[in-house]
Design a protein around this motif. Sequence first.
Motif, PDB file in Angstrom:
ATOM      1  N   SER A   1       0.821  -1.214   0.000  1.00  0.00           N
ATOM      2  CA  SER A   1       0.000   0.000   0.000  1.00  0.00           C
ATOM      3  C   SER A   1       0.855   1.263   0.000  1.00  0.00           C
ATOM      4  N   ARG A   2       1.985   1.254   0.698  1.00  0.00           N
ATOM      5  CA  ARG A   2       2.847   2.434   0.716  1.00  0.00           C
ATOM      6  C   ARG A   2       3.544   2.639  -0.628  1.00  0.00           C
ATOM      7  N   CYS A   3       3.868   1.559  -1.319  1.00  0.00           N
ATOM      8  CA  CYS A   3       4.438   1.682  -2.666  1.00  0.00           C
ATOM      9  C   CYS A   3       3.401   2.254  -3.625  1.00  0.00           C
ATOM     10  N   GLN A   4       2.175   1.750  -3.542  1.00  0.00           N
ATOM     11  CA  GLN A   4       1.104   2.266  -4.403  1.00  0.00           C
ATOM     12  C   GLN A   4       0.861   3.747  -4.141  1.00  0.00           C
ATOM     13  N   LYS A   5       0.829   4.129  -2.880  1.00  0.00           N
ATOM     14  CA  LYS A   5       0.599   5.518  -2.507  1.00  0.00           C
ATOM     15  C   LYS A   5       1.709   6.420  -3.057  1.00  0.00           C
TER      16      LYS A   5
ATOM     17  N   GLY B   1       3.417   5.749  -5.732  1.00  0.00           N
ATOM     18  CA  GLY B   1       3.477   5.607  -7.188  1.00  0.00           C
ATOM     19  C   GLY B   1       4.670   4.796  -7.663  1.00  0.00           C
ATOM     20  N   VAL B   2       5.188   3.937  -6.793  1.00  0.00           N
ATOM     21  CA  VAL B   2       6.341   3.092  -7.120  1.00  0.00           C
ATOM     22  C   VAL B   2       5.839   1.701  -7.512  1.00  0.00           C
ATOM     23  N   VAL B   3       6.305   1.223  -8.667  1.00  0.00           N
ATOM     24  CA  VAL B   3       5.864  -0.077  -9.183  1.00  0.00           C
ATOM     25  C   VAL B   3       6.729  -1.188  -8.576  1.00  0.00           C
ATOM     26  N   ILE B   4       6.061  -2.246  -8.114  1.00  0.00           N
ATOM     27  CA  ILE B   4       6.736  -3.404  -7.519  1.00  0.00           C
ATOM     28  C   ILE B   4       7.029  -4.426  -8.603  1.00  0.00           C
TER      29      ILE B   4
ATOM     30  N   MET C   1      11.691   4.451  -2.077  1.00  0.00           N
ATOM     31  CA  MET C   1      11.152   3.606  -1.018  1.00  0.00           C
ATOM     32  C   MET C   1      12.162   3.393   0.106  1.00  0.00           C
ATOM     33  N   ARG C   2      13.463   3.380  -0.204  1.00  0.00           N
ATOM     34  CA  ARG C   2      14.462   3.291   0.869  1.00  0.00           C
ATOM     35  C   ARG C   2      14.333   4.498   1.796  1.00  0.00           C
TER      36      ARG C   2
END
Length: 74
Positions: A16-20, A22-25, A49-50
């Motif tokens: 959820s924090r990546c989506q918020k 805008g970072v693609v997993i 994200m780091r």
Amino acid sequence: MSRAMNIALPEGEVTSRCQKAGVVISAIEPLPSGGTHLVCLTSEGAEQMRSEFKAKLLLGKVKRLPFYVPPSRW
């Protein structure tokens, strides 16, 4: 710089924090000792994200699950 990191948070919160942000997993998996192994699609996303997870990063060697296959999302 590596796109991978280990984070002391559950997979759902990392996602959820990546989506918020805008970072693609690229890949994500749980760690046997708790926490999440995250691989971002880009090195720029990984750096972002780091910074976001700075206080929760697991440093050093972390045991991962052998032959982890994520559950089907279909």
